[in-house]
Design an enzyme around this catalytic site. Structure first.
Site, PDB file in Angstrom:
ATOM      1  N   HIS A   1     -17.876 -64.303 -42.091  1.00  0.00           N
ATOM      2  CA  HIS A   1     -18.554 -65.157 -43.374  1.00  0.00           C
ATOM      3  C   HIS A   1     -18.072 -64.424 -44.861  1.00  0.00           C
ATOM      4  O   HIS A   1     -17.695 -65.217 -45.992  1.00  0.00           O
ATOM      5  CB  HIS A   1     -19.998 -65.475 -42.321  1.00  0.00           C
TER       6      HIS A   1
ATOM      7  N   HIS B   1     -23.641 -60.394 -50.540  1.00  0.00           N
ATOM      8  CA  HIS B   1     -24.474 -61.003 -50.832  1.00  0.00           C
ATOM      9  C   HIS B   1     -25.716 -61.034 -49.790  1.00  0.00           C
ATOM     10  O   HIS B   1     -27.066 -61.912 -50.400  1.00  0.00           O
ATOM     11  CB  HIS B   1     -23.785 -62.631 -50.840  1.00  0.00           C
TER      12      HIS B   1
ATOM     13  N   GLU C   1     -30.555 -59.087 -47.958  1.00  0.00           N
ATOM     14  CA  GLU C   1     -31.852 -59.644 -46.783  1.00  0.00           C
ATOM     15  C   GLU C   1     -31.826 -59.678 -45.227  1.00  0.00           C
ATOM     16  O   GLU C   1     -32.634 -59.806 -44.828  1.00  0.00           O
ATOM     17  CB  GLU C   1     -31.422 -61.326 -47.203  1.00  0.00           C
ATOM     18  N   ASP C   2     -30.534 -59.341 -44.715  1.00  0.00           N
ATOM     19  CA  ASP C   2     -30.000 -59.103 -43.759  1.00  0.00           C
ATOM     20  C   ASP C   2     -29.653 -57.700 -42.726  1.00  0.00           C
ATOM     21  O   ASP C   2     -29.737 -57.539 -41.663  1.00  0.00           O
ATOM     22  CB  ASP C   2     -28.716 -60.274 -43.231  1.00  0.00           C
TER      23      ASP C   2
ATOM     24  N   ASP D   1     -21.119 -68.967 -50.829  1.00  0.00           N
ATOM     25  CA  ASP D   1     -21.790 -69.427 -49.435  1.00  0.00           C
ATOM     26  C   ASP D   1     -22.271 -70.600 -49.356  1.00  0.00           C
ATOM     27  O   ASP D   1     -22.218 -70.611 -47.412  1.00  0.00           O
ATOM     28  CB  ASP D   1     -23.256 -68.705 -50.490  1.00  0.00           C
TER      29      ASP D   1
END
Length: 174
Positions: free
Chosen positions: A33, A55, A59-60, A112
């Site tokens: 991705h 990106h 966050e992840d 995205d």
């Protein structure tokens, strides 16, 4: 910091290592991705491509913005910061308006959301498929209004998985 080819190689390796072992909602490697988003952002410049790779890392993954800045510079940090949804933020009321304050964030979020929407047809659950298609459609409209030239660069059809990467199929959306 100037984003050179060597720095982009470091960005790519860093992002893929950070997402190692993660899968998307369809069970595919998450690195595919970010690779696809980064490739779509490359036409805008090296900083856009770098933020495309990174990106979702804050966050992840176990990555923070200070590390991003130390390794890749303040411009990339600001782009990644714009793309990082914070705990408690409402998507359309808080997060998306913040993304739109950063020119790199607008481009990367558009790519995205476009990537995610192009995979929606692969989701088996009809309710989830419809909800996500509406969400990503709204995001694309909002970001497209913020920077209308981006619409010329959206995916021309749904994505398919070839076993190792996302492929654009160039058909029209329903």
């Amino acid at each position: 910091m100037q984003i050179t080819t060597r720095v982009l190689d470091d960005v790519r390796a860093f992002a893929l290592a950070a997402h190692e072992g993660q899968a998307d909602k369809l069970g595919h490697p998450y690195g595919a991705h970010v690779a696809h988003v980064a490739a779509r952002c490359a036409r805008y410049g090296a900083e856009y491509e770098a933020v495309g790779w990174l990106h979702d890392t804050v966050e992840d993954c176990d990555v923070n913005l200070d590390e991003i800045e130390r390794r890749f510079g303040a411009i990339v940090r600001r782009g990644v910061d714009a793309m990082t949804k914070r705990s408690g933020e409402r998507y359309f009321q808080d997060y998306l308006p913040r993304v739109m304050e950063n020119p790199i964030g607008i481009v990367v979020k558009y790519q995205d959301a476009d990537h995610n929407r192009a995979k929606v047809h692969l989701i088996e659950d009809a309710e989830t498929r419809s909800r996500l298609d509406q969400k990503y459609g709204s995001v694309l409209r909002i970001l497209g209004q913020a920077q209308s030239q981006l619409k010329r660069h959206s995916l021309e059809g749904p994505l398919t998985w070839n076993g190792s990467a996302w492929i654009e199929t160039r058909t029209s959306r329903d």
